[in-house]
Design a protein around this motif. Structure first.
Motif: not given
Length: 445
Positions: A31, A122, A124-125, A129-130, A133, A349, A353, A356
């Motif tokens: 990120p 959500s 910025y994630l 991407y989630m 991870q 942030r 990040e 995660t």
């Protein structure tokens, strides 16, 4: 389940070969804010953090963030409180809100999401991407209704513990010719074999002072996941599915098929309520064992007898509590810690990040006592075979759900649920009455 010495040495060699945070952190899918942080763009900034990590866990957390702080120049200032629930509510009400907060119970996090206090992660994630991870279950459990009722990503999971484990005295177990069951039918067959041999299968105790009964709620939750859908489990923990529903009664009766059979429990059913949860596994280590199986989370090893050295993989081992209905797969019941953000600063942030990614836990995993929920974690990072084996069980689970009593209102999850299960098992009340009494205690708003 426990790994061989050769495999442990191999993992240690991999760990020392340079699988450092910086290696994974330079991945192309990183990120933006985390990449900027590692480039030094937020050097000199502060992110305040608050949570329930105290004592040894607080030390481990602070040790774990040192490398990140050195690499980024971001100062993560963590403070804890053993009265976490009351303190965080007071701080938010007073406007003294930390940037990020670690919630040991996602139900409490949900209250702040509903009040509109949390940042929607959500923003910025991304979902893609989630999903890279975390398994979907973790994302589901971190998603809660926001102030307008629409779902937001309210938190990301950092570390967890697994409850769906059955411990056994390996040396004696192997000598008796018993085999680790991989299905519920095999577990039932093992119970019958142990009884036929003149012994007792299960070591069970739920006494815990004012908290007596919490161990019983774990068993009910395990059976809810093994005899019902995830949707029903979620409806149950949120109060939409009543305790006296057929689904919950079926789960309780599944527990009763073991607990209420004197042949299956050491000391008989009456001993369950009077035996401390921490003393219950001791019977496995008598010579010969007084009981052979004990269902409990990975923390229980700290309660094993201290009068002699018990070696994992030699004197004891563990296996996954099998599923019952193939339609519901191999669910895992967990506890754990989920981080939420109350501020939306770039450095906040970046820290969120970082949480995660599995490699952010490397120091903590090496020191022991925790398990990562991340997809990108390496088994080599675990510092002992117990944690490594538990992590493998978690990785192989088809679904994951959080401890149900911790998701319920306190009056229920830490009140009537504990008390009524104790009353049922002790014979003070029947199951139907116990379930109705729990429903009656659910707060109306």
């Amino acid at each position: 389940m426990i790994y061989t010495v050769e495999r442990t040495i191999k993992h240690a060699a991999l760990l020392s070969a340079g699988l450092l945070f910086a290696t994974s952190a330079l991945a192309a899918d990183m990120p933006k804010e985390l990449a900027d942080a590692l480039a030094g763009k937020y050097k000199g900034t502060v992110v305040t953090a608050f949570g329930a990590f105290a004592d040894a866990d607080e030390v481990k957390f602070n040790e774990n963030v040192k490398a990140f702080e050195e690499q980024t120049g971001i100062d993560i200032q963590y403070e804890s409180s053993k009265q976490f629930e009351a303190t965080i509510a007071t701080r938010v009400d007073a406007g003294n809100t930390p940037d990020i907060v670690d919630f040991p119970q996602p139900g409490l996090m949900a209250n702040f999401a509903k009040a509109g206090k949390l940042v929607d992660l959500s923003t910025y994630l991304s979902p893609e991407y989630m999903q890279d991870q975390y398994a979907e279950s973790w994302i589901d459990m971190g998603t809660k209704p926001g102030k307008d009722g629409k779902p937001i990503l309210a938190g990301v999971w950092e570390r967890v513990n697994v409850k769906s484990l059955v411990w056994y005295p390996k040396k004696a177990f192997d000598a008796a010719g018993y085999k680790v069951p991989t299905t519920w039918d095999e577990l039932v067959a093992l119970q019958k074999q142990i009884v036929a041999d003149g012994d007792t299968p299960w070591c069970i105790g739920i006494e815990s002072g004012a908290a007596t009964g919490w161990a019983a709620t774990d068993w009910i939750e395990e059976m809810m996941l093994r005899t019902n859908s995830l949707e029903d489990y979620d409806r149950w923990t949120s109060g939409q599915l009543k305790f006296d529903s057929p689904q919950v009664k079926k789960a309780a009766e599944s527990v009763g098929s073991i607990w209420l059979d004197d042949k299956l429990v050491y000391g008989g059913t009456k001993a369950i309520v009077s035996t401390s949860f921490g003393d219950a596994p001791a019977g496995m280590f008598a010579d010969p064992p007084k009981c052979w199986l004990h269902k409990q989370g990975n923390f229980i090893t700290s309660f094993f007898p201290k009068d002699r050295e018990l070696k994992p993989g030699v004197d004891y081992d563990f296996f996954y509590l099998p599923g019952i209905d193939p339609a519901y797969g191999k669910p895992a019941l967990v506890g754990g810690d989920i981080w939420s953000a109350f501020s939306d600063k770039p450095e906040t942030r970046a820290v969120m990040e970082w949480f995660t990614r599995g490699d952010h836990l490397k120091t903590w995993l090496a020191s022991g006592g925790t398990v990562s929920p991340h997809k990108d974690v390496e088994l080599a990072w675990y510092g002992n075979d117990i944690d490594r084996g538990v992590a493998e069980i978690l990785a192989n689970a088809t679904s994951v759900r959080f401890d149900g009593s911790d998701l319920m209102p306190g009056e229920v999850g830490a009140g009537s649920f504990w008390k009524q299960m104790t009353a049922w098992v002790s014979g003070q009340t029947d199951l139907d009455t116990a379930l109705k009494n729990i429903d009656a205690s659910w707060p109306s708003n």
